[in-house]
Scaffold this motif. Structure first.
Motif, short mmCIF file in Angstrom:
data_model
loop_
_atom_site.label_atom_id
_atom_site.label_comp_id
_atom_site.label_asym_id
_atom_site.label_seq_id
_atom_site.Cartn_x
_atom_site.Cartn_y
_atom_site.Cartn_z
N LEU A 12 45.19 56.00 -13.35
CA LEU A 12 44.29 56.98 -14.04
C LEU A 12 43.27 56.13 -15.28
O LEU A 12 42.22 56.66 -14.84
N PHE A 13 43.57 55.05 -15.50
CA PHE A 13 42.84 54.16 -16.19
C PHE A 13 42.09 52.80 -15.69
O PHE A 13 42.87 52.01 -15.06
N HIS A 14 40.76 52.87 -15.28
CA HIS A 14 40.29 51.74 -14.57
C HIS A 14 39.92 50.79 -15.46
O HIS A 14 38.74 50.67 -16.00
N ASP A 15 40.92 49.85 -15.60
CA ASP A 15 40.82 48.56 -16.45
C ASP A 15 40.83 47.38 -15.60
O ASP A 15 40.92 46.17 -16.48
N ILE A 16 40.63 47.31 -14.45
CA ILE A 16 40.75 46.07 -13.57
C ILE A 16 39.82 44.93 -14.08
O ILE A 16 39.83 44.03 -13.97
N ASP A 17 38.39 45.36 -14.41
CA ASP A 17 37.28 44.51 -15.18
C ASP A 17 37.86 43.81 -16.33
O ASP A 17 37.59 42.70 -16.46
N ALA A 18 38.57 44.75 -17.00
CA ALA A 18 38.97 44.15 -18.33
C ALA A 18 40.04 43.26 -17.99
O ALA A 18 40.14 42.21 -18.80
N ASN A 24 40.11 35.54 -16.94
CA ASN A 24 39.03 34.57 -16.95
C ASN A 24 38.88 33.75 -18.46
O ASN A 24 38.95 32.41 -18.44
N GLU A 25 39.14 34.41 -19.20
CA GLU A 25 39.01 33.74 -20.70
C GLU A 25 39.99 33.00 -20.98
O GLU A 25 39.72 31.81 -21.40
N PHE A 27 41.80 31.45 -18.98
CA PHE A 27 41.98 30.11 -18.19
C PHE A 27 40.74 29.36 -18.02
O PHE A 27 40.76 28.18 -17.36
N GLN A 28 39.80 29.78 -18.74
CA GLN A 28 38.43 28.83 -19.07
C GLN A 28 38.70 27.57 -19.73
O GLN A 28 38.02 26.67 -18.87
N PRO A 29 39.62 27.43 -20.63
CA PRO A 29 40.17 25.90 -21.10
C PRO A 29 40.69 25.01 -20.07
O PRO A 29 40.54 23.92 -20.02
N TYR A 30 41.35 25.57 -18.97
CA TYR A 30 41.96 24.89 -17.82
C TYR A 30 41.02 24.61 -16.96
O TYR A 30 41.14 23.92 -15.85
N GLY A 31 39.63 24.96 -16.81
CA GLY A 31 38.59 24.77 -15.78
C GLY A 31 38.50 25.38 -14.73
O GLY A 31 38.28 25.14 -13.72
N LEU A 32 39.36 26.66 -14.76
CA LEU A 32 39.78 27.60 -13.66
C LEU A 32 38.76 28.76 -13.80
O LEU A 32 38.51 29.21 -14.84
N GLY A 33 38.27 29.21 -12.68
CA GLY A 33 37.84 30.47 -12.38
C GLY A 33 36.26 30.19 -12.57
O GLY A 33 35.85 28.95 -12.27
N PRO A 34 35.18 31.22 -13.05
CA PRO A 34 35.88 32.68 -12.87
C PRO A 34 36.15 33.20 -11.77
O PRO A 34 35.64 33.03 -10.84
N TYR A 35 37.39 34.24 -11.93
CA TYR A 35 37.79 34.86 -10.68
C TYR A 35 36.79 36.25 -10.74
O TYR A 35 36.43 36.73 -11.67
N LEU A 68 49.61 31.96 -23.09
CA LEU A 68 48.91 32.86 -22.21
C LEU A 68 48.87 34.07 -22.47
O LEU A 68 47.91 34.98 -22.28
N ASP A 69 50.27 34.61 -22.59
CA ASP A 69 50.31 36.12 -22.61
C ASP A 69 49.64 36.62 -23.93
O ASP A 69 48.85 37.71 -23.91
N LEU A 70 49.69 36.09 -25.07
CA LEU A 70 49.35 36.33 -26.13
C LEU A 70 47.81 36.31 -26.04
O LEU A 70 47.05 37.53 -26.54
N GLY A 71 47.42 35.43 -25.72
CA GLY A 71 45.56 35.37 -25.41
C GLY A 71 45.22 36.39 -24.46
O GLY A 71 44.13 37.21 -24.73
N PHE A 72 45.95 36.70 -23.15
CA PHE A 72 45.55 37.60 -22.46
C PHE A 72 45.49 39.04 -23.17
O PHE A 72 44.44 39.62 -23.07
N HIS A 73 46.53 39.39 -24.03
CA HIS A 73 46.40 40.81 -24.62
C HIS A 73 45.61 40.65 -25.70
O HIS A 73 45.06 41.94 -25.97
#
Length: 210
Positions: A12-18, A24-25, A27-35, A68-73
């Motif tokens: 119901l909630f279109h949040d894939i872009d977020a 991406n945010e 994993f940026q310090p790891y030099g990965l992405g952006p996806y 990573l989980d804390l940063g993601f949220h």
């Protein structure tokens, strides 16, 4: 079918872009992405830490998952403020309600945030019950589906679950309900198809199948 149990994030909630931008945010310090969305779906799996290990090409180190989980949220909860209901969500909710049938919402997102968000979007009146996660350790969605249907006193044979993940289908199968999977979330279409339930590209198409 007389009752729909809707999933929230990616359905119901279109949040894939977020979700992708928050990933991406972190994993940026790891030099990965952006996806992009398709690239993210290629690596996405559950549990999410397995997807992170896929992206890194190695096992997570002690404490790395928690960071990573804390940063993601933190990023997600900022970015999702710009997200809206999925295309066809409002009309599908209204059509089902106007037909005199019932619907509820079961999510693995934090309960208080979920209740607040559906209130902000003005759709809380569509649901006979709303359940999100009320504790940090969530367990599987199947366990929560059992409790959700029990609280509603519903016969699972009269229920269809509409969600965007393999977990939604497994939760439906666990209680003996039907499932329809929608391609608007994080999971690749091929992975959704592998479960053996109907897969649709729009919520209106899902409603038509019900």
């Amino acid at each position: 079918m007389t009752h729909i149990v809707w999933d929230w994030n990616g359905t119901l909630f279109h949040d894939i872009d977020a979700v992708v931008e928050a990933t991406n945010e972190i994993f940026q310090p790891y030099g990965l992405g952006p996806y992009d969305v398709d690239g993210f779906r290629e690596v996405y799996t559950r549990p999410i830490w397995v997807a992170y290990e896929r992206m890194l090409g190695r096992s997570l180190r002690d404490g790395e998952w928690e960071a990573l989980d804390l940063g993601f949220h933190e990023h997600y909860h900022r970015l999702m403020e710009a997200c809206q209901l999925a295309e066809g969500a409002l009309s599908s909710l209204g059509a089902w309600k106007d037909a005199g049938r019932t619907q509820s919402l079961l999510s693995m997102w934090a309960h208080e945030r979920l209740v607040g968000k559906i209130g902000d979007l003005g759709i809380d009146g569509h649901f006979t019950r709303v359940d999100g996660l009320r504790s940090a350790s969530g367990g599987t969605k199947a366990e929560h589906m059992v409790e959700h249907l029990k609280a509603l006193d519903l016969d699972p044979e009269k229920v269809v679950v509409i969600g965007d993940s393999v977990d939604d289908a497994h939760a439906a199968q666990h209680v003996g309900a039907r499932a329809i999977l929608y391609t608007g979330g994080m999971t690749r279409r091929s992975d959704l198809k592998s479960v053996g339930v109907p897969v649709v590209d729009s919520l209106s198409e899902a409603l038509g199948l019900v």
